[in-house]
Write a protein that holds these residues in place. Structure first.
Motif, PDB file in Angstrom:
ATOM      1  N   ALA A  44      -9.869 -14.183   2.716  1.00 27.53           N
ATOM      2  CA  ALA A  44      -9.831 -12.728   2.587  1.00 27.53           C
ATOM      3  C   ALA A  44      -9.045 -12.354   1.343  1.00 27.53           C
ATOM      4  N   TRP A  45      -9.321 -11.175   0.804  1.00 22.83           N
ATOM      5  CA  TRP A  45      -8.604 -10.695  -0.372  1.00 22.83           C
ATOM      6  C   TRP A  45      -8.485  -9.169  -0.283  1.00 22.83           C
ATOM      7  N   GLY A  46      -7.472  -8.642  -0.925  1.00 28.30           N
ATOM      8  CA  GLY A  46      -7.238  -7.205  -0.920  1.00 28.30           C
ATOM      9  C   GLY A  46      -7.518  -6.595  -2.279  1.00 28.30           C
ATOM     10  N   THR A  47      -8.036  -5.373  -2.264  1.00 32.63           N
ATOM     11  CA  THR A  47      -8.230  -4.611  -3.499  1.00 32.63           C
ATOM     12  C   THR A  47      -7.738  -3.189  -3.260  1.00 32.63           C
ATOM     13  N   ILE A  48      -7.515  -2.465  -4.359  1.00 31.25           N
ATOM     14  CA  ILE A  48      -6.848  -1.170  -4.252  1.00 31.25           C
ATOM     15  C   ILE A  48      -7.478  -0.166  -5.203  1.00 31.25           C
ATOM     16  N   GLY A  49      -7.449   1.102  -4.806  1.00 27.96           N
ATOM     17  CA  GLY A  49      -7.901   2.186  -5.659  1.00 27.96           C
ATOM     18  C   GLY A  49      -6.965   3.371  -5.510  1.00 27.96           C
ATOM     19  N   VAL A  50      -6.738   4.101  -6.595  1.00 29.06           N
ATOM     20  CA  VAL A  50      -5.850   5.272  -6.580  1.00 29.06           C
ATOM     21  C   VAL A  50      -6.534   6.403  -7.339  1.00 29.06           C
ATOM     22  N   HIS A  51      -6.608   7.580  -6.696  1.00 33.14           N
ATOM     23  CA  HIS A  51      -7.237   8.732  -7.353  1.00 33.14           C
ATOM     24  C   HIS A  51      -6.976   9.990  -6.522  1.00 33.14           C
ATOM     25  N   GLU A  52      -7.114  11.162  -7.170  1.00 29.80           N
ATOM     26  CA  GLU A  52      -6.999  12.414  -6.419  1.00 29.80           C
ATOM     27  C   GLU A  52      -8.164  12.577  -5.456  1.00 29.80           C
ATOM     28  N   ASN A  53      -9.298  11.985  -5.798  1.00 29.82           N
ATOM     29  CA  ASN A  53     -10.498  12.051  -4.960  1.00 29.82           C
ATOM     30  C   ASN A  53     -10.567  10.783  -4.108  1.00 29.82           C
ATOM     31  N   ILE A  54     -10.511  10.931  -2.798  1.00 23.31           N
ATOM     32  CA  ILE A  54     -10.450   9.756  -1.928  1.00 23.31           C
ATOM     33  C   ILE A  54     -11.722   8.910  -2.019  1.00 23.31           C
ATOM     34  N   ILE A  55     -12.855   9.536  -2.312  1.00 20.71           N
ATOM     35  CA  ILE A  55     -14.098   8.764  -2.453  1.00 20.71           C
ATOM     36  C   ILE A  55     -14.040   7.899  -3.701  1.00 20.71           C
ATOM     37  N   GLU A  56     -13.506   8.452  -4.792  1.00 23.11           N
ATOM     38  CA  GLU A  56     -13.377   7.663  -6.017  1.00 23.11           C
ATOM     39  C   GLU A  56     -12.386   6.517  -5.844  1.00 23.11           C
ATOM     40  N   ALA A  57     -11.263   6.783  -5.158  1.00 24.99           N
ATOM     41  CA  ALA A  57     -10.298   5.716  -4.880  1.00 24.99           C
ATOM     42  C   ALA A  57     -10.943   4.631  -4.023  1.00 24.99           C
ATOM     43  N   SER A  58     -11.738   5.048  -3.061  1.00 26.09           N
ATOM     44  CA  SER A  58     -12.425   4.088  -2.192  1.00 26.09           C
ATOM     45  C   SER A  58     -13.455   3.290  -2.977  1.00 26.09           C
ATOM     46  N   TRP A  59     -14.194   3.960  -3.865  1.00 23.50           N
ATOM     47  CA  TRP A  59     -15.177   3.246  -4.675  1.00 23.50           C
ATOM     48  C   TRP A  59     -14.507   2.158  -5.515  1.00 23.50           C
ATOM     49  N   GLU A  60     -13.381   2.493  -6.133  1.00 22.23           N
ATOM     50  CA  GLU A  60     -12.671   1.517  -6.957  1.00 22.23           C
ATOM     51  C   GLU A  60     -12.309   0.276  -6.141  1.00 22.23           C
ATOM     52  N   ALA A  61     -11.788   0.490  -4.925  1.00 26.46           N
ATOM     53  CA  ALA A  61     -11.388  -0.629  -4.078  1.00 26.46           C
ATOM     54  C   ALA A  61     -12.601  -1.410  -3.583  1.00 26.46           C
ATOM     55  N   VAL A  62     -13.658  -0.701  -3.155  1.00 24.96           N
ATOM     56  CA  VAL A  62     -14.861  -1.372  -2.646  1.00 24.96           C
ATOM     57  C   VAL A  62     -15.542  -2.171  -3.750  1.00 24.96           C
ATOM     58  N   ALA A  63     -15.726  -1.549  -4.918  1.00 27.84           N
ATOM     59  CA  ALA A  63     -16.408  -2.231  -6.022  1.00 27.84           C
ATOM     60  C   ALA A  63     -15.653  -3.483  -6.447  1.00 27.84           C
ATOM     61  N   ASP A  64     -14.332  -3.376  -6.576  1.00 28.22           N
ATOM     62  CA  ASP A  64     -13.548  -4.552  -6.950  1.00 28.22           C
ATOM     63  C   ASP A  64     -13.607  -5.615  -5.854  1.00 28.22           C
ATOM     64  N   GLY A  65     -13.608  -5.183  -4.597  1.00 29.90           N
ATOM     65  CA  GLY A  65     -13.703  -6.145  -3.502  1.00 29.90           C
ATOM     66  C   GLY A  65     -15.003  -6.921  -3.537  1.00 29.90           C
ATOM     67  N   VAL A  66     -16.096  -6.239  -3.821  1.00 31.61           N
ATOM     68  CA  VAL A  66     -17.402  -6.900  -3.905  1.00 31.61           C
ATOM     69  C   VAL A  66     -17.446  -7.847  -5.104  1.00 31.61           C
ATOM     70  N   VAL A  67     -16.871  -7.427  -6.223  1.00 28.61           N
ATOM     71  CA  VAL A  67     -16.854  -8.302  -7.410  1.00 28.61           C
ATOM     72  C   VAL A  67     -16.093  -9.593  -7.118  1.00 28.61           C
TER      73      VAL A  67
END
Length: 413
Positions: free
Chosen positions: A383-406
């Motif tokens: 397992a591995w963890g990824t993180i996203g930070v943004h004013e928009n929770i969807i954008e923060a989630s996208w950053e974390a999800v996309a990096d997790g998939v990569v």
């Protein structure tokens, strides 16, 4: 426990002993191996030791191969467990004893080890300490304690190297996220953070680790944060087989400190850190290029709420558009990305999002606050963890999800 005999079973103490004798004798006559679990034994011994011992005597005389002493309410402490086991052995020397503990007092593992010291020869427990209420004795701690600390071959030592994998697999099967701080098998069980600490660890690991993590199938993990030094960065990069020179390590450290000042928590996101190191070495991920995505939530007649995401990406030079529904916007976005990638990378179906957490970083800003999304993804083996930070929770989630998939595709391809 005599109290249970008279109040729960509503019979006499003599009949309680007779039931034990008859049941064990019947099973023995049927050719069965009999292990007798003496429920509530420790409570019973405190209340009426003579009766508790007479039950052990009856089961043993009738042919029970083991008599398991149970701390069913989980309220025992190591000193009382040890004394009671010793007294039972002395009173009924023919009995071959085992131990079954619960964790209501936070002492299930300690009580189990105390019972072993007092002479029991069998231990009952559960992987990860699962069980009713606060759980049973955790075999992921009991087994290495016995094998590695006490020199008792409860299982062959070479099989202990499968412990971490087994622990995570079972956590996955029962859909309970394993605590990262779980002894021996947790992601952070052998994690190291401070700069001088990790620098010394690189030279003498036994100075900071109570066992070799490989003995239980775990690994040393360097945690990167604003406290880290170059030795931490170099050590963490080596974990993933990445060579980093001192100049690049210093640049990575500066980036980490800048990100953490913006709200990122790199120490909890080893996948994000791996991608950061790769990018510092001139790498860019080759799996997909985002053009755009759109997410909306629809409340339908009857009260059903459905989220839908559409994503447009370039995959191996081809423009792919994928749409998926989900339980929520992040789930829909995750599914849409996988759908877009599965044609080129079939292994993406093996990736699972196993944990998703959101934290508001500046609550005073209300609904305009910056949010931090931390997720964990797994391929079934690690397992591995990824993180996203943004004013928009969807954008923060996208950053974390996309990096997790990569990171997952790096592991699988």
């Amino acid at each position: 426990w005599d109290y249970h005999v008279t109040e729960a079973l509503r019979t006499t103490l003599e009949e309680g002993i007779a039931m034990v004798t008859d049941t064990v004798a019947f099973l023995k006559n049927e050719g069965k191996r009999v292990f007798f679990d003496a429920e509530h034994f420790f409570d019973g011994f405190r209340h009426n030791p003579d009766y508790a011992l007479s039950v052990v005597e009856a089961a043993t005389t009738a042919g029970a191969e083991r008599v398991i002493l149970c701390d069913t309410n989980g309220g025992g402490l190591p000193s009382s467990i040890s004394a009671t086991v010793a007294a039972t052995r002395q009173a009924v020397p023919a009995a071959v004893l085992g131990i079954h503990t619960h964790n209501d007092s936070g002492c299930a593992v300690a009580n189990t080890l105390a019972a072993v010291d007092a002479g029991v020869v069998q231990v009952q427990g559960c992987i990860n300490g699962y069980g009713e209420r606060t759980g049973n004795a955790d075999l992921c701690a009991v087994l290495p304690d016995l094998v590695l600390k006490r020199g008792i071959e409860a299982i062959p030592k070479e099989r202990l190297t499968r412990l971490t994998t087994t622990s995570h697999l079972i956590a996955d099967l029962v859909n309970i996220t394993l605590d990262a701080h779980h002894p021996y098998v947790g992601l952070s069980a052998f994690a190291h953070k401070a700069g001088l600490h990790t620098s010394a660890l690189a030279r003498r690991s036994d100075a900071y680790e109570h066992i070799n993590p490989a003995e239980v199938g775990n690994t040393t993990r360097m945690v990167i944060s604003e406290m880290a030094g170059r030795a931490s960065v170099l050590g963490k990069a080596r974990e993933r087989g990445l060579d980093v020179d001192d100049e690049t390590a210093s640049a990575i450290l500066t980036t980490v400190k800048d990100l953490e000042a913006r709200g990122y928590q790199i120490e909890a996101a080893d996948g994000t850190f791996e991608l950061l190191v790769r990018k510092a070495r001139g790498w860019s991920q080759p799996f997909f290029e985002l053009e755009s995505f759109r997410v909306f939530t629809e409340r339908r007649v009857g009260g059903d709420v459905i989220a839908e995401a559409t994503i447009k990406v370039y995959v191996q030079g081809e423009r792919v558009v994928a749409t998926a529904e989900g339980e929520g916007p992040v789930n829909a976005l995750d599914r849409a990305l996988r759908q877009a990638l599965v044609g080129a990378y079939p292994d993406v179906e093996h990736l699972r999002l196993t944990d998703y957490r959101v934290r508001v970083l500046d609550p005073a800003a209300g609904t305009a606050a910056v949010t931090r999304v931390l997720l964990e993804m797994s391929d079934g083996r690690e397992a591995w963890g990824t993180i996203g930070v943004h004013e928009n929770i969807i954008e923060a989630s996208w950053e974390a999800v996309a990096d997790g998939v990569v990171v997952g595709l790096l592991r699988l391809t």
